[in-house]
Design an enzyme around this catalytic site. Structure first.
Site, PDB file in Angstrom:
ATOM      1  CE  LYS A  79      -2.448  -0.723   3.687  1.00  0.00           C
ATOM      2  NZ  LYS A  79      -1.813  -1.990   4.087  1.00  0.00           N
ATOM      3  NE  ARG A 102      -0.723   3.614   9.083  1.00  0.00           N
ATOM      4  CZ  ARG A 102      -0.939   2.368   9.486  1.00  0.00           C
ATOM      5  NH1 ARG A 102      -1.292   2.138  10.745  1.00  0.00           N
ATOM      6  NH2 ARG A 102      -0.801   1.357   8.667  1.00  0.00           N
ATOM      7  CE  LYS A 113       3.651  -4.227   7.705  1.00  0.00           C
ATOM      8  NZ  LYS A 113       4.056  -2.991   7.064  1.00  0.00           N
ATOM      9  CB  ALA A 295      -4.551  -0.661  11.215  1.00  0.00           C
ATOM     10  CG  PHE A 411       5.219  -8.933  -6.985  1.00  0.00           C
ATOM     11  CD1 PHE A 411       4.945  -7.598  -6.729  1.00  0.00           C
ATOM     12  CD2 PHE A 411       5.067  -9.829  -5.944  1.00  0.00           C
ATOM     13  CE1 PHE A 411       4.547  -7.173  -5.470  1.00  0.00           C
ATOM     14  CE2 PHE A 411       4.668  -9.418  -4.677  1.00  0.00           C
ATOM     15  CZ  PHE A 411       4.408  -8.078  -4.441  1.00  0.00           C
ATOM     16  CD1 TRP A 439       9.713  -2.103  -5.041  1.00  0.00           C
ATOM     17  CD2 TRP A 439      10.459  -3.185  -6.867  1.00  0.00           C
ATOM     18  NE1 TRP A 439      10.861  -2.787  -4.686  1.00  0.00           N
ATOM     19  CE2 TRP A 439      11.344  -3.453  -5.777  1.00  0.00           C
ATOM     20  CE3 TRP A 439      10.729  -3.760  -8.107  1.00  0.00           C
ATOM     21  CZ2 TRP A 439      12.461  -4.270  -5.915  1.00  0.00           C
ATOM     22  CZ3 TRP A 439      11.844  -4.577  -8.246  1.00  0.00           C
ATOM     23  CH2 TRP A 439      12.697  -4.822  -7.153  1.00  0.00           C
TER      24      TRP A 439
END
Length: 587
Positions: A79, A102, A113, A295, A411, A439
Protein backbone atom coordinates in the site's frame (compact mmCIF):
# COMPACT_ATOMS: atom_id res chain seq x y z
CA UNK A 1 16.10 8.16 -12.44
CA UNK A 2 14.80 5.57 -12.14
CA UNK A 3 17.33 3.57 -10.17
CA UNK A 4 17.68 -0.20 -10.53
CA UNK A 5 15.96 -1.76 -7.48
CA UNK A 6 17.03 -5.23 -8.61
CA UNK A 7 20.62 -4.22 -7.87
CA UNK A 8 20.26 -1.50 -5.22
CA UNK A 9 18.84 -1.86 -1.71
CA UNK A 10 16.17 0.63 -0.67
CA UNK A 11 18.57 2.51 1.59
CA UNK A 12 20.98 2.89 -1.33
CA UNK A 13 18.24 4.29 -3.58
CA UNK A 14 17.24 6.68 -0.80
CA UNK A 15 20.85 7.79 -0.32
CA UNK A 16 21.21 8.50 -4.04
CA UNK A 17 17.89 10.36 -4.25
CA UNK A 18 18.66 12.44 -1.17
CA UNK A 19 21.50 14.20 -3.03
CA UNK A 20 18.90 16.33 -4.81
CA UNK A 21 16.24 16.38 -2.09
CA UNK A 22 14.77 19.88 -1.67
CA UNK A 23 15.88 21.89 1.34
CA UNK A 24 13.32 23.51 3.67
CA UNK A 25 13.80 26.83 1.82
CA UNK A 26 13.31 25.14 -1.54
CA UNK A 27 10.15 23.45 -0.29
CA UNK A 28 8.86 26.80 0.92
CA UNK A 29 9.33 28.28 -2.53
CA UNK A 30 8.02 25.21 -4.36
CA UNK A 31 4.84 24.99 -2.26
CA UNK A 32 4.23 28.74 -2.05
CA UNK A 33 4.52 28.82 1.73
CA UNK A 34 5.30 31.79 3.97
CA UNK A 35 8.52 31.83 5.99
CA UNK A 36 6.75 31.32 9.33
CA UNK A 37 4.78 28.37 7.90
CA UNK A 38 7.94 26.24 7.56
CA UNK A 39 9.75 25.08 10.71
CA UNK A 40 13.23 23.72 9.82
CA UNK A 41 14.35 20.58 11.66
CA UNK A 42 17.83 19.67 10.43
CA UNK A 43 17.54 18.98 6.70
CA UNK A 44 13.80 18.40 7.10
CA UNK A 45 10.98 20.70 8.18
CA UNK A 46 7.63 20.71 9.89
CA UNK A 47 4.65 22.56 8.45
CA UNK A 48 2.86 24.99 10.77
CA UNK A 49 -0.58 23.71 9.97
CA UNK A 50 -2.57 26.33 11.91
CA UNK A 51 -0.93 29.20 10.03
CA UNK A 52 -1.26 27.43 6.68
CA UNK A 53 -4.92 26.60 7.27
CA UNK A 54 -5.74 30.16 8.33
CA UNK A 55 -4.13 31.65 5.21
CA UNK A 56 -5.64 29.10 2.82
CA UNK A 57 -9.03 28.66 4.49
CA UNK A 58 -10.90 29.94 1.44
CA UNK A 59 -8.94 27.90 -1.11
CA UNK A 60 -11.00 25.00 -2.55
CA UNK A 61 -9.89 21.51 -1.54
CA UNK A 62 -8.12 19.29 -4.05
CA UNK A 63 -9.07 15.74 -5.00
CA UNK A 64 -8.96 13.34 -2.03
CA UNK A 65 -7.55 9.88 -2.84
CA UNK A 66 -7.36 6.96 -0.40
CA UNK A 67 -5.20 3.84 -0.85
CA UNK A 68 -6.23 0.50 0.65
CA UNK A 69 -5.68 -3.19 -0.21
CA UNK A 70 -7.18 -6.63 -0.53
CA UNK A 71 -6.73 -9.03 2.39
CA UNK A 72 -2.93 -9.34 2.50
CA UNK A 73 -0.40 -12.07 2.98
CA UNK A 74 1.76 -11.63 6.11
CA UNK A 75 4.29 -9.92 3.79
CA UNK A 76 1.97 -7.02 2.95
CA UNK A 77 0.90 -6.12 -0.59
CA UNK A 78 2.50 -2.69 -0.99
CA UNK A 79 0.00 0.00 0.00
CA UNK A 80 2.75 2.48 0.89
CA UNK A 81 4.66 1.60 -2.29
CA UNK A 82 1.46 2.14 -4.29
CA UNK A 83 0.72 5.44 -2.52
CA UNK A 84 4.18 6.76 -3.30
CA UNK A 85 4.15 5.36 -6.84
CA UNK A 86 0.79 7.03 -7.48
CA UNK A 87 2.19 10.37 -6.30
CA UNK A 88 5.13 9.90 -8.66
CA UNK A 89 2.87 8.91 -11.56
CA UNK A 90 0.63 11.95 -11.04
CA UNK A 91 3.77 14.05 -10.85
CA UNK A 92 4.90 12.66 -14.21
CA UNK A 93 1.55 13.77 -15.61
CA UNK A 94 2.33 17.31 -14.46
CA UNK A 95 -0.18 17.34 -11.61
CA UNK A 96 0.24 19.28 -8.37
CA UNK A 97 0.27 16.22 -6.12
CA UNK A 98 1.27 15.35 -2.59
CA UNK A 99 0.23 13.11 0.24
CA UNK A 100 0.45 12.12 3.87
CA UNK A 101 1.57 8.76 5.27
CA UNK A 102 1.85 7.28 8.75
CA UNK A 103 5.10 7.33 10.67
CA UNK A 104 6.58 3.82 11.10
CA UNK A 105 7.20 2.29 14.50
CA UNK A 106 10.67 1.27 15.60
CA UNK A 107 9.26 -2.13 16.52
CA UNK A 108 8.53 -3.39 12.98
CA UNK A 109 11.52 -1.48 11.59
CA UNK A 110 13.89 -3.47 13.80
CA UNK A 111 11.92 -6.71 13.45
CA UNK A 112 10.58 -8.57 10.37
CA UNK A 113 8.22 -6.22 8.55
CA UNK A 114 10.57 -3.28 8.16
CA UNK A 115 9.50 0.30 7.74
CA UNK A 116 6.58 1.79 5.81
CA UNK A 117 8.78 3.73 3.38
CA UNK A 118 7.58 1.94 0.27
CA UNK A 119 10.30 0.35 -1.82
CA UNK A 120 12.30 0.39 -5.01
CA UNK A 121 11.68 3.59 -6.96
CA UNK A 122 8.41 4.21 -5.11
CA UNK A 123 10.21 5.23 -1.97
CA UNK A 124 9.83 7.87 0.72
CA UNK A 125 12.99 9.82 1.49
CA UNK A 126 15.03 10.42 3.56
CA UNK A 127 14.47 6.81 4.53
CA UNK A 128 16.88 6.67 7.48
CA UNK A 129 15.29 9.60 9.31
CA UNK A 130 11.82 8.35 8.41
CA UNK A 131 12.59 4.91 9.80
CA UNK A 132 14.43 6.00 12.94
CA UNK A 133 12.29 8.55 14.74
CA UNK A 134 11.97 11.33 12.14
CA UNK A 135 11.41 14.59 14.08
CA UNK A 136 10.56 12.91 17.37
CA UNK A 137 6.79 12.51 17.35
CA UNK A 138 6.88 8.97 18.73
CA UNK A 139 9.33 10.02 21.44
CA UNK A 140 7.00 12.86 22.40
CA UNK A 141 4.09 10.43 22.57
CA UNK A 142 6.13 8.07 24.76
CA UNK A 143 7.00 10.93 27.12
CA UNK A 144 3.41 12.15 27.33
CA UNK A 145 2.01 8.64 27.82
CA UNK A 146 4.57 7.50 30.38
CA UNK A 147 4.17 10.77 32.29
CA UNK A 148 0.53 9.79 32.86
CA UNK A 149 1.74 6.49 34.32
CA UNK A 150 4.24 8.33 36.51
CA UNK A 151 1.41 10.54 37.76
CA UNK A 152 -0.78 7.51 38.46
CA UNK A 153 1.79 5.38 40.27
CA UNK A 154 3.11 8.32 42.31
CA UNK A 155 -0.43 9.19 43.33
CA UNK A 156 -1.07 5.60 44.41
CA UNK A 157 2.07 5.65 46.56
CA UNK A 158 1.19 8.97 48.19
CA UNK A 159 -2.41 7.95 48.89
CA UNK A 160 -1.13 4.80 50.58
CA UNK A 161 1.44 6.67 52.67
CA UNK A 162 -0.59 9.73 53.72
CA UNK A 163 -3.90 10.34 55.48
CA UNK A 164 -6.58 12.49 53.88
CA UNK A 165 -5.54 15.39 56.14
CA UNK A 166 -1.88 15.06 55.12
CA UNK A 167 -2.78 14.86 51.43
CA UNK A 168 -4.79 18.06 51.67
CA UNK A 169 -2.27 19.93 53.82
CA UNK A 170 0.88 18.87 51.96
CA UNK A 171 -0.34 18.76 48.37
CA UNK A 172 -3.97 19.94 48.27
CA UNK A 173 -4.86 16.64 46.62
CA UNK A 174 -8.10 14.81 47.17
CA UNK A 175 -7.98 11.05 47.58
CA UNK A 176 -8.81 9.33 44.30
CA UNK A 177 -8.96 5.90 45.97
CA UNK A 178 -7.51 4.12 42.93
CA UNK A 179 -8.27 0.41 42.57
CA UNK A 180 -4.90 -1.29 41.89
CA UNK A 181 -6.69 -4.21 40.22
CA UNK A 182 -8.36 -1.90 37.68
CA UNK A 183 -5.50 0.08 36.20
CA UNK A 184 -6.28 0.31 32.49
CA UNK A 185 -3.18 2.06 31.26
CA UNK A 186 0.33 0.63 30.97
CA UNK A 187 3.71 1.90 29.91
CA UNK A 188 4.94 2.15 26.30
CA UNK A 189 8.20 1.62 24.43
CA UNK A 190 8.76 1.72 20.65
CA UNK A 191 10.08 -1.81 20.25
CA UNK A 192 8.62 -5.31 20.01
CA UNK A 193 9.48 -6.42 23.54
CA UNK A 194 7.48 -9.47 24.53
CA UNK A 195 9.27 -9.73 27.89
CA UNK A 196 7.52 -6.50 28.94
CA UNK A 197 3.96 -7.63 28.22
CA UNK A 198 3.37 -8.57 31.86
CA UNK A 199 5.53 -7.08 34.60
CA UNK A 200 5.49 -6.28 38.33
CA UNK A 201 6.45 -2.77 39.40
CA UNK A 202 7.03 -0.97 42.68
CA UNK A 203 9.20 -3.58 44.38
CA UNK A 204 11.09 -2.24 47.39
CA UNK A 205 10.01 -0.03 50.26
CA UNK A 206 7.09 2.30 50.83
CA UNK A 207 8.86 5.12 48.97
CA UNK A 208 9.65 2.99 45.92
CA UNK A 209 6.26 3.20 44.26
CA UNK A 210 3.20 0.99 44.51
CA UNK A 211 3.68 -2.75 44.08
CA UNK A 212 1.31 -4.15 41.47
CA UNK A 213 1.11 -5.96 38.15
CA UNK A 214 1.62 -3.72 35.12
CA UNK A 215 2.37 -3.96 31.41
CA UNK A 216 4.03 -2.37 28.40
CA UNK A 217 2.56 -1.80 24.96
CA UNK A 218 4.30 -0.68 21.80
CA UNK A 219 4.34 3.10 21.42
CA UNK A 220 2.05 3.29 18.40
CA UNK A 221 -0.68 1.47 20.37
CA UNK A 222 -0.93 4.43 22.76
CA UNK A 223 -4.23 6.24 22.90
CA UNK A 224 -2.23 9.45 22.52
CA UNK A 225 -1.09 8.31 19.07
CA UNK A 226 -4.71 7.58 18.19
CA UNK A 227 -5.70 11.03 19.43
CA UNK A 228 -2.98 12.72 17.35
CA UNK A 229 -4.38 11.11 14.22
CA UNK A 230 -7.92 12.44 14.67
CA UNK A 231 -7.66 15.89 16.26
CA UNK A 232 -8.44 19.01 14.25
CA UNK A 233 -6.24 21.48 16.14
CA UNK A 234 -4.28 22.11 19.34
CA UNK A 235 -7.38 22.97 21.38
CA UNK A 236 -8.94 19.65 20.36
CA UNK A 237 -5.75 17.84 21.35
CA UNK A 238 -5.68 19.51 24.77
CA UNK A 239 -9.32 18.64 25.40
CA UNK A 240 -8.93 14.98 24.43
CA UNK A 241 -5.70 14.65 26.41
CA UNK A 242 -7.60 15.30 29.63
CA UNK A 243 -10.21 12.60 29.02
CA UNK A 244 -8.02 9.49 28.80
CA UNK A 245 -9.16 6.83 31.27
CA UNK A 246 -6.13 5.68 33.27
CA UNK A 247 -7.79 3.56 35.98
CA UNK A 248 -10.97 3.12 38.03
CA UNK A 249 -11.55 3.95 41.67
CA UNK A 250 -12.77 1.37 44.16
CA UNK A 251 -16.38 2.35 43.51
CA UNK A 252 -15.98 1.65 39.78
CA UNK A 253 -15.80 5.26 38.59
CA UNK A 254 -13.31 6.08 35.80
CA UNK A 255 -10.27 8.18 36.67
CA UNK A 256 -8.79 10.26 33.90
CA UNK A 257 -5.61 12.16 33.10
CA UNK A 258 -7.63 15.25 34.01
CA UNK A 259 -8.27 13.85 37.48
CA UNK A 260 -4.51 13.28 37.83
CA UNK A 261 -3.87 16.90 36.78
CA UNK A 262 -1.31 15.72 34.25
CA UNK A 263 -3.05 16.47 30.92
CA UNK A 264 -1.53 19.93 30.55
CA UNK A 265 2.01 18.65 30.95
CA UNK A 266 1.25 15.78 28.57
CA UNK A 267 0.06 18.26 25.96
CA UNK A 268 3.23 20.30 26.44
CA UNK A 269 5.22 17.33 25.15
CA UNK A 270 2.97 17.26 22.07
CA UNK A 271 2.98 20.92 21.02
CA UNK A 272 5.52 20.46 18.21
CA UNK A 273 4.14 17.07 17.19
CA UNK A 274 0.83 18.55 16.09
CA UNK A 275 2.63 19.86 12.98
CA UNK A 276 3.25 17.34 10.15
CA UNK A 277 6.81 16.65 8.99
CA UNK A 278 7.52 17.17 5.29
CA UNK A 279 9.38 14.43 3.41
CA UNK A 280 9.15 13.46 -0.26
CA UNK A 281 9.02 10.63 -2.74
CA UNK A 282 12.23 9.57 -4.46
CA UNK A 283 11.05 11.71 -7.40
CA UNK A 284 10.53 14.76 -5.13
CA UNK A 285 6.76 14.95 -4.82
CA UNK A 286 5.99 16.35 -1.34
CA UNK A 287 4.71 13.81 1.18
CA UNK A 288 3.91 14.68 4.77
CA UNK A 289 4.38 12.18 7.60
CA UNK A 290 2.07 12.51 10.59
CA UNK A 291 0.79 10.06 13.21
CA UNK A 292 1.03 6.27 13.07
CA UNK A 293 -1.72 4.61 15.12
CA UNK A 294 -2.56 0.91 15.29
CA UNK A 295 -4.98 -0.16 12.59
CA UNK A 296 -6.83 -2.46 14.98
CA UNK A 297 -7.68 -0.68 18.21
CA UNK A 298 -7.26 2.71 16.50
CA UNK A 299 -8.06 4.25 13.14
CA UNK A 300 -4.90 3.12 11.31
CA UNK A 301 -4.53 6.33 9.30
CA UNK A 302 -2.21 9.28 9.00
CA UNK A 303 -3.66 12.41 10.55
CA UNK A 304 -6.73 14.43 9.76
CA UNK A 305 -4.46 17.47 10.12
CA UNK A 306 -2.20 16.14 7.35
CA UNK A 307 -5.18 15.59 5.04
CA UNK A 308 -6.60 19.04 5.74
CA UNK A 309 -3.28 20.69 4.90
CA UNK A 310 -2.69 18.49 1.85
CA UNK A 311 -6.09 19.21 0.37
CA UNK A 312 -5.30 22.94 0.52
CA UNK A 313 -1.74 22.64 -0.85
CA UNK A 314 -2.25 20.00 -3.56
CA UNK A 315 -4.69 19.45 -6.43
CA UNK A 316 -4.40 15.70 -5.75
CA UNK A 317 -3.86 14.53 -2.16
CA UNK A 318 -3.07 10.87 -1.45
CA UNK A 319 -3.52 9.15 1.91
CA UNK A 320 -3.34 5.51 2.99
CA UNK A 321 -5.37 3.26 5.29
CA UNK A 322 -3.78 0.52 7.37
CA UNK A 323 -4.53 -3.16 6.75
CA UNK A 324 -7.08 -4.24 4.13
CA UNK A 325 -10.30 -2.56 3.04
CA UNK A 326 -12.40 -4.46 5.60
CA UNK A 327 -10.48 -2.74 8.41
CA UNK A 328 -8.50 0.29 7.21
CA UNK A 329 -10.88 1.47 4.54
CA UNK A 330 -13.93 0.85 6.74
CA UNK A 331 -12.42 3.09 9.42
CA UNK A 332 -11.40 5.72 6.87
CA UNK A 333 -14.94 5.66 5.53
CA UNK A 334 -17.00 5.63 8.72
CA UNK A 335 -14.65 7.15 11.31
CA UNK A 336 -11.92 9.36 9.87
CA UNK A 337 -14.14 11.04 7.28
CA UNK A 338 -16.91 11.50 9.85
CA UNK A 339 -14.49 13.19 12.25
CA UNK A 340 -12.87 15.32 9.55
CA UNK A 341 -15.92 16.24 7.50
CA UNK A 342 -13.86 15.62 4.34
CA UNK A 343 -15.36 13.82 1.34
CA UNK A 344 -13.03 11.52 -0.61
CA UNK A 345 -13.25 10.93 -4.35
CA UNK A 346 -11.37 7.70 -5.09
CA UNK A 347 -10.20 4.57 -3.29
CA UNK A 348 -7.28 2.67 -4.81
CA UNK A 349 -7.42 -1.05 -4.00
CA UNK A 350 -3.87 -2.41 -3.98
CA UNK A 351 -3.87 -5.96 -5.32
CA UNK A 352 -1.14 -8.52 -5.95
CA UNK A 353 -1.21 -11.74 -7.87
CA UNK A 354 0.65 -13.26 -4.92
CA UNK A 355 -2.15 -12.53 -2.45
CA UNK A 356 -4.85 -13.67 -4.88
CA UNK A 357 -3.06 -17.00 -5.26
CA UNK A 358 -3.08 -17.37 -1.47
CA UNK A 359 -6.83 -16.68 -1.41
CA UNK A 360 -7.29 -19.19 -4.21
CA UNK A 361 -5.93 -21.98 -2.03
CA UNK A 362 -2.18 -21.48 -2.36
CA UNK A 363 0.24 -22.68 0.33
CA UNK A 364 0.70 -20.76 3.56
CA UNK A 365 2.85 -17.64 3.30
CA UNK A 366 5.21 -17.14 6.23
CA UNK A 367 7.21 -13.95 6.77
CA UNK A 368 10.92 -14.63 6.78
CA UNK A 369 10.67 -17.92 4.85
CA UNK A 370 11.07 -18.44 1.07
CA UNK A 371 7.84 -18.34 -0.95
CA UNK A 372 6.55 -21.71 -2.24
CA UNK A 373 6.90 -22.08 -6.01
CA UNK A 374 3.15 -21.58 -6.54
CA UNK A 375 3.83 -17.89 -5.92
CA UNK A 376 6.82 -17.57 -8.23
CA UNK A 377 5.54 -19.59 -11.22
CA UNK A 378 2.42 -19.10 -13.34
CA UNK A 379 -0.74 -20.58 -11.83
CA UNK A 380 -3.80 -19.03 -13.45
CA UNK A 381 -6.18 -21.41 -11.69
CA UNK A 382 -5.17 -20.15 -8.23
CA UNK A 383 -5.64 -16.54 -9.36
CA UNK A 384 -9.09 -17.30 -10.78
CA UNK A 385 -10.16 -18.84 -7.48
CA UNK A 386 -8.68 -15.98 -5.46
CA UNK A 387 -10.16 -12.96 -7.25
CA UNK A 388 -13.34 -13.31 -5.17
CA UNK A 389 -11.50 -11.63 -2.29
CA UNK A 390 -10.67 -8.64 -4.49
CA UNK A 391 -14.25 -8.42 -5.77
CA UNK A 392 -15.56 -8.47 -2.19
CA UNK A 393 -13.40 -5.43 -1.34
CA UNK A 394 -14.44 -3.62 -4.53
CA UNK A 395 -18.06 -4.06 -3.51
CA UNK A 396 -17.27 -2.68 -0.04
CA UNK A 397 -15.73 0.45 -1.56
CA UNK A 398 -18.71 0.91 -3.87
CA UNK A 399 -21.07 0.87 -0.87
CA UNK A 400 -19.39 4.09 0.30
CA UNK A 401 -20.22 5.85 -2.96
CA UNK A 402 -16.51 6.28 -3.72
CA UNK A 403 -15.00 5.32 -7.07
CA UNK A 404 -12.80 2.20 -6.83
CA UNK A 405 -9.59 1.82 -8.84
CA UNK A 406 -7.81 -1.53 -8.66
CA UNK A 407 -4.03 -1.23 -8.77
CA UNK A 408 -2.26 -4.44 -9.73
CA UNK A 409 1.02 -3.92 -7.89
CA UNK A 410 3.24 -5.77 -10.37
CA UNK A 411 5.89 -8.29 -9.36
CA UNK A 412 8.40 -9.59 -11.91
CA UNK A 413 6.99 -13.12 -11.48
CA UNK A 414 3.47 -12.09 -12.58
CA UNK A 415 2.48 -13.32 -16.05
CA UNK A 416 0.26 -11.76 -18.71
CA UNK A 417 -2.41 -14.42 -18.31
CA UNK A 418 -2.52 -13.99 -14.52
CA UNK A 419 -2.79 -10.22 -14.88
CA UNK A 420 -5.54 -10.60 -17.48
CA UNK A 421 -7.63 -12.64 -15.00
CA UNK A 422 -7.33 -9.90 -12.37
CA UNK A 423 -8.18 -7.11 -14.81
CA UNK A 424 -11.23 -8.93 -16.18
CA UNK A 425 -12.62 -9.62 -12.68
CA UNK A 426 -12.01 -6.05 -11.48
CA UNK A 427 -13.72 -4.44 -14.46
CA UNK A 428 -16.62 -6.87 -14.27
CA UNK A 429 -17.11 -5.75 -10.64
CA UNK A 430 -17.37 -2.11 -11.75
CA UNK A 431 -13.86 -0.89 -10.97
CA UNK A 432 -11.23 0.71 -13.13
CA UNK A 433 -8.09 -1.38 -13.21
CA UNK A 434 -4.47 -0.44 -13.83
CA UNK A 435 -1.23 -2.42 -13.92
CA UNK A 436 1.49 -0.48 -12.15
CA UNK A 437 5.25 -1.04 -12.13
CA UNK A 438 6.14 1.79 -9.77
CA UNK A 439 8.55 -0.35 -7.71
CA UNK A 440 10.65 -1.04 -10.81
CA UNK A 441 10.18 2.16 -12.80
CA UNK A 442 8.92 4.86 -10.43
CA UNK A 443 6.50 7.39 -11.88
CA UNK A 444 6.99 6.14 -15.43
CA UNK A 445 5.74 2.75 -14.29
CA UNK A 446 2.66 4.27 -12.62
CA UNK A 447 1.27 6.28 -15.55
CA UNK A 448 -1.57 3.84 -16.23
CA UNK A 449 -2.53 4.02 -12.54
CA UNK A 450 -2.28 7.82 -12.51
CA UNK A 451 -4.51 8.09 -15.58
CA UNK A 452 -7.11 5.77 -14.05
CA UNK A 453 -7.15 7.82 -10.84
CA UNK A 454 -7.41 11.14 -12.71
CA UNK A 455 -10.33 9.75 -14.70
CA UNK A 456 -12.03 8.39 -11.58
CA UNK A 457 -11.60 11.75 -9.79
CA UNK A 458 -13.61 13.43 -12.55
CA UNK A 459 -16.48 11.01 -12.12
CA UNK A 460 -19.12 12.19 -9.62
CA UNK A 461 -19.04 10.36 -6.30
CA UNK A 462 -21.93 10.11 -3.86
CA UNK A 463 -20.07 9.56 -0.63
CA UNK A 464 -22.22 8.23 2.21
CA UNK A 465 -21.58 6.55 5.56
CA UNK A 466 -22.52 2.95 6.24
CA UNK A 467 -24.51 3.89 9.33
CA UNK A 468 -25.86 7.03 11.01
CA UNK A 469 -24.21 8.21 14.22
CA UNK A 470 -27.52 7.64 16.02
CA UNK A 471 -27.33 3.87 15.43
CA UNK A 472 -26.69 1.82 18.58
CA UNK A 473 -23.35 0.09 19.08
CA UNK A 474 -24.58 -3.48 18.64
CA UNK A 475 -26.51 -2.55 15.50
CA UNK A 476 -23.40 -0.90 14.05
CA UNK A 477 -21.33 -4.02 14.73
CA UNK A 478 -24.00 -6.21 13.12
CA UNK A 479 -24.06 -4.00 10.02
CA UNK A 480 -20.27 -3.91 9.66
CA UNK A 481 -20.04 -7.68 10.17
CA UNK A 482 -22.60 -8.43 7.47
CA UNK A 483 -21.95 -5.66 4.93
CA UNK A 484 -18.16 -5.36 5.16
CA UNK A 485 -16.90 -8.75 6.40
CA UNK A 486 -19.59 -10.98 4.89
CA UNK A 487 -20.60 -12.62 8.19
CA UNK A 488 -24.02 -14.14 8.76
CA UNK A 489 -24.33 -12.34 12.08
CA UNK A 490 -22.69 -11.54 15.42
CA UNK A 491 -22.40 -13.61 18.60
CA UNK A 492 -21.80 -11.53 21.73
CA UNK A 493 -20.23 -13.20 24.74
CA UNK A 494 -22.34 -12.43 27.85
CA UNK A 495 -19.79 -10.05 29.42
CA UNK A 496 -19.32 -8.18 26.16
CA UNK A 497 -23.04 -7.85 25.57
CA UNK A 498 -23.62 -6.57 29.10
CA UNK A 499 -20.89 -3.99 28.55
CA UNK A 500 -22.40 -2.99 25.19
CA UNK A 501 -25.84 -2.53 26.76
CA UNK A 502 -24.30 -0.35 29.50
CA UNK A 503 -22.54 1.79 26.91
CA UNK A 504 -25.69 2.12 24.79
CA UNK A 505 -27.65 3.28 27.84
CA UNK A 506 -25.18 6.05 28.69
CA UNK A 507 -25.67 9.12 26.43
CA UNK A 508 -22.04 10.23 26.82
CA UNK A 509 -20.96 7.31 24.60
CA UNK A 510 -23.56 7.98 21.89
CA UNK A 511 -21.13 9.79 19.56
CA UNK A 512 -18.11 7.54 20.21
CA UNK A 513 -16.65 5.97 17.08
CA UNK A 514 -17.01 2.23 16.51
CA UNK A 515 -13.47 0.91 16.07
CA UNK A 516 -13.62 -2.77 15.18
CA UNK A 517 -10.81 -5.06 16.37
CA UNK A 518 -10.09 -8.20 14.36
CA UNK A 519 -7.36 -9.90 12.37
CA UNK A 520 -6.24 -8.27 9.12
CA UNK A 521 -5.31 -11.65 7.57
CA UNK A 522 -8.89 -12.71 6.84
CA UNK A 523 -12.27 -11.14 6.16
CA UNK A 524 -13.37 -13.16 9.19
CA UNK A 525 -12.04 -13.23 12.75
CA UNK A 526 -10.01 -16.36 11.96
CA UNK A 527 -6.71 -15.60 10.17
CA UNK A 528 -6.62 -19.09 8.66
CA UNK A 529 -9.82 -18.50 6.64
CA UNK A 530 -8.79 -17.05 3.28
CA UNK A 531 -10.72 -15.90 0.22
CA UNK A 532 -14.32 -14.97 1.05
CA UNK A 533 -15.45 -17.19 3.97
CA UNK A 534 -19.12 -18.20 3.99
CA UNK A 535 -21.46 -19.35 6.74
CA UNK A 536 -19.72 -17.87 9.76
CA UNK A 537 -20.58 -15.72 12.80
CA UNK A 538 -18.42 -12.91 14.15
CA UNK A 539 -17.73 -13.43 17.90
CA UNK A 540 -17.37 -10.35 20.12
CA UNK A 541 -15.61 -11.04 23.41
CA UNK A 542 -15.10 -7.52 24.82
CA UNK A 543 -15.51 -3.79 24.16
CA UNK A 544 -12.53 -1.56 24.93
CA UNK A 545 -13.16 2.08 25.87
CA UNK A 546 -10.78 4.82 24.69
CA UNK A 547 -12.42 7.80 26.33
CA UNK A 548 -9.90 10.43 25.19
CA UNK A 549 -10.05 9.46 21.53
CA UNK A 550 -13.79 8.69 21.89
CA UNK A 551 -13.47 5.14 20.55
CA UNK A 552 -15.48 2.05 21.47
CA UNK A 553 -13.54 -1.00 20.28
CA UNK A 554 -15.55 -4.25 19.92
CA UNK A 555 -13.01 -7.10 19.97
CA UNK A 556 -13.45 -10.11 17.69
CA UNK A 557 -10.64 -12.21 19.10
CA UNK A 558 -7.57 -11.44 21.18
CA UNK A 559 -5.13 -8.67 20.41
CA UNK A 560 -1.70 -7.97 21.83
CA UNK A 561 -0.59 -4.37 22.18
CA UNK A 562 3.01 -5.56 22.42
CA UNK A 563 4.29 -7.59 19.45
CA UNK A 564 7.25 -9.91 19.88
CA UNK A 565 10.67 -9.74 18.25
CA UNK A 566 11.43 -12.67 15.95
CA UNK A 567 14.42 -14.99 15.95
CA UNK A 568 15.87 -13.28 12.85
CA UNK A 569 15.12 -9.57 13.32
CA UNK A 570 16.18 -6.77 10.98
CA UNK A 571 18.47 -5.19 13.57
CA UNK A 572 20.99 -7.97 12.96
CA UNK A 573 21.71 -6.45 9.53
CA UNK A 574 21.74 -2.75 10.43
CA UNK A 575 25.02 -0.95 11.06
CA UNK A 576 26.78 2.39 10.71
CA UNK A 577 29.64 3.42 8.43
CA UNK A 578 31.96 4.84 11.09
CA UNK A 579 33.75 7.06 8.53
CA UNK A 580 30.64 8.79 7.24
CA UNK A 581 28.09 8.15 9.99
CA UNK A 582 25.59 6.79 7.45
CA UNK A 583 23.19 4.07 8.51
CA UNK A 584 23.43 0.94 6.36
CA UNK A 585 21.33 -2.15 5.90
CA UNK A 586 17.91 -0.81 6.88
CA UNK A 587 16.41 -2.61 3.85
Amino acid sequence: MPYDPTKMADWQISEAAEKNMPTPDQWREKLGLQKDEVIPVGRLCRLNFMKIMERLKDRPDGKYIEVTAITPTPLGEGKSTTSLGLMEGLGKRGKNVGGCLRQPSGGPTMNIKGTAAGGGNALLIPMTEFSMGLTGDINNIMNAHNLAMVALTARMQHERNYTDEQLQRLTRMRRLDIDPTRVEMGWIIDFCAQSLRNIVIGLGGRYDGYTMQSKFGIAVSSEIMAILSIVRDLADLRDKMSKITVAFDKRGNPLTTGDLEVAGAMTAFMVESINPTLCSTAEYQPCMVHAGPFANIAVGQSSIIGDRVGLKLFDYHVTESGFAADIGFEKFWNVKCRFSGLKPHVSVLTTTVRALKMHGGGPKVVAGLPLPEEYTKENVALVEKGVANMVHHINTIRKSGMNPVVCINAFHTDTKDEIAVVRKAAEAAGARCALSEHWLKGGEGALELADAVIEACEQPSEFKFLYPLEMKLRDRVELIAKEVYGADGVAWQPEAEAKAKMLEADPKYADFATMMVKTHLSLSHDPSLKGVPKGWILPIRDVLIYSGAKFLCPCAGTISLMPGTSSDPAFRRIDVDVKTGKVMGLF
